[in-house]
Design a protein around this motif. Sequence first.
Motif, PDB file in Angstrom:
ATOM      1  N   ILE A 106      63.909  -2.451  19.202  1.00 24.31           N
ATOM      2  CA  ILE A 106      63.955  -2.417  20.661  1.00 24.31           C
ATOM      3  C   ILE A 106      64.743  -3.599  21.242  1.00 24.31           C
ATOM      4  CG2 ILE A 106      61.767  -3.648  20.999  1.00 24.31           C
ATOM      5  CD1 ILE A 106      63.107  -0.647  23.075  1.00 24.31           C
ATOM      6  N   ASP A 107      64.662  -4.781  20.630  1.00 23.40           N
ATOM      7  CA  ASP A 107      65.412  -5.938  21.148  1.00 23.40           C
ATOM      8  C   ASP A 107      66.913  -5.720  21.014  1.00 23.40           C
ATOM      9  OD1 ASP A 107      63.107  -7.253  21.882  1.00 23.40           O
ATOM     10  OD2 ASP A 107      62.988  -8.457  20.054  1.00 23.40           O
ATOM     11  N   LYS A 110      67.972  -3.240  23.727  1.00 19.21           N
ATOM     12  CA  LYS A 110      68.061  -3.872  25.042  1.00 19.21           C
ATOM     13  C   LYS A 110      69.307  -4.746  25.147  1.00 19.21           C
ATOM     14  CE  LYS A 110      63.139  -3.862  26.232  1.00 19.21           C
ATOM     15  NZ  LYS A 110      61.926  -4.665  26.510  1.00 19.21           N
ATOM     16  N   VAL A 113      72.195  -2.421  25.749  1.00 16.29           N
ATOM     17  CA  VAL A 113      72.182  -1.914  27.123  1.00 16.29           C
ATOM     18  C   VAL A 113      72.846  -2.914  28.058  1.00 16.29           C
ATOM     19  CG1 VAL A 113      70.683  -1.382  29.083  1.00 16.29           C
ATOM     20  CG2 VAL A 113      70.195  -0.390  26.841  1.00 16.29           C
ATOM     21  N   SER A 149      60.858   0.602  29.407  1.00 19.63           N
ATOM     22  CA  SER A 149      61.260  -0.789  29.660  1.00 19.63           C
ATOM     23  C   SER A 149      62.770  -0.978  29.570  1.00 19.63           C
ATOM     24  CB  SER A 149      60.562  -1.730  28.674  1.00 19.63           C
ATOM     25  OG  SER A 149      61.095  -1.605  27.359  1.00 19.63           O
ATOM     26  N   LEU A 150      63.476   0.014  29.033  1.00 20.81           N
ATOM     27  CA  LEU A 150      64.934  -0.068  28.985  1.00 20.81           C
ATOM     28  C   LEU A 150      65.546  -0.003  30.380  1.00 20.81           C
ATOM     29  CD1 LEU A 150      65.607   2.344  25.969  1.00 20.81           C
ATOM     30  CD2 LEU A 150      65.679  -0.171  25.950  1.00 20.81           C
ATOM     31  N   GLN A 151      64.804   0.589  31.332  1.00 17.74           N
ATOM     32  CA  GLN A 151      65.289   0.713  32.714  1.00 17.74           C
ATOM     33  C   GLN A 151      66.585   1.514  32.791  1.00 17.74           C
ATOM     34  OE1 GLN A 151      63.327  -0.532  35.316  1.00 17.74           O
ATOM     35  NE2 GLN A 151      61.910  -0.915  33.635  1.00 17.74           N
ATOM     36  N   TRP A 154      66.709   7.703  29.013  1.00 22.06           N
ATOM     37  CA  TRP A 154      66.485   7.790  27.569  1.00 22.06           C
ATOM     38  C   TRP A 154      66.107   9.207  27.179  1.00 22.06           C
ATOM     39  CZ3 TRP A 154      61.631   9.574  26.547  1.00 22.06           C
ATOM     40  CH2 TRP A 154      60.595   9.278  27.448  1.00 22.06           C
TER      41      TRP A 154
END
Length: 296
Positions: A106-107, A110, A113, A149-151, A154
């Motif tokens: 996930i990091d 992000k 992104v 949380s990616l905003q 998805w």
Amino acid sequence: LIPDTKDTPIPFLISPYIVEDSGTIFFGPPGRGKSWTAMLMAVSIDSNSALVYNVKKSVPVLYVNLERSEASMSRRLAKVNTALGLDRNRRLKAINLRGYTLTDTIDAIKAGVLAYDLGLVIVDSMSRSGATDLNSNVDSNQIMNLLNSLQKSWMIIAHTPRDNDNHIYGSIMQEAAADVVVGIRSKPIDIGKMYVTLRVEKANEFEAPEAEAWEYTMNTYGLVSVAKTEEKLSLNSVDHGATIQQYLVEHGESTTVEIAEATKIHRSTISTELNNSEVFYETGNKRGRAKLYNCR
């Protein structure tokens, strides 16, 4: 929060499957063409190609592959590019980490992104999310929170239970967190050919349209071509309306939850049938806060 009073159209990336700044769960049994279809969507949006899908807006896309080798995905990308009439060498931003989980990556997602101003992240698949138990509400909520949380928009590929392809495997909290839920069904029609049908099973902000279908032509190396077809009705092996009607005949007025638990049909599909068919009607009664329905 400022009200939008302009009746702004739904900001689709691909209508009616992926909405801007929203989440889509794309589910079906193994071997039904989920990953091929997800990559077709990814490249279509990334390249602004409307050859196969109704692409409304092009944004940079990241494909997160946690299922297959990088070599396998490279071969698939070349096939998808060719099927879409693009340069077969056209690249797609991707994270290939087979054996890792969404929680592990996930990091990096992000960071991508932010670095590339990505508009859509596609994850293959839910089974590699890192959740200890997908049937757990707590674990499922944690995975959905990671995606939200990616905003950004998805889409995540999910599977079905072994004995039922009408709903996603795991906690209902997965579906609750998604804005759109899309089911995929496929049917071989000849050597190297199959029909693939997509049906919106849940839509938070728009009315679910009729299913759409495509004919996929395959060879030993993978996808060759994709063409729209009207043969989708032949794929609907289950008449949901008839199943619901039979249940109500046998059990009398019931709630959507009761019907879903007994028939194993997705609850949003039941709601669509109950509200759009003249066969069914609200009785005016309630069980607790839930409305009761029956058939004529």
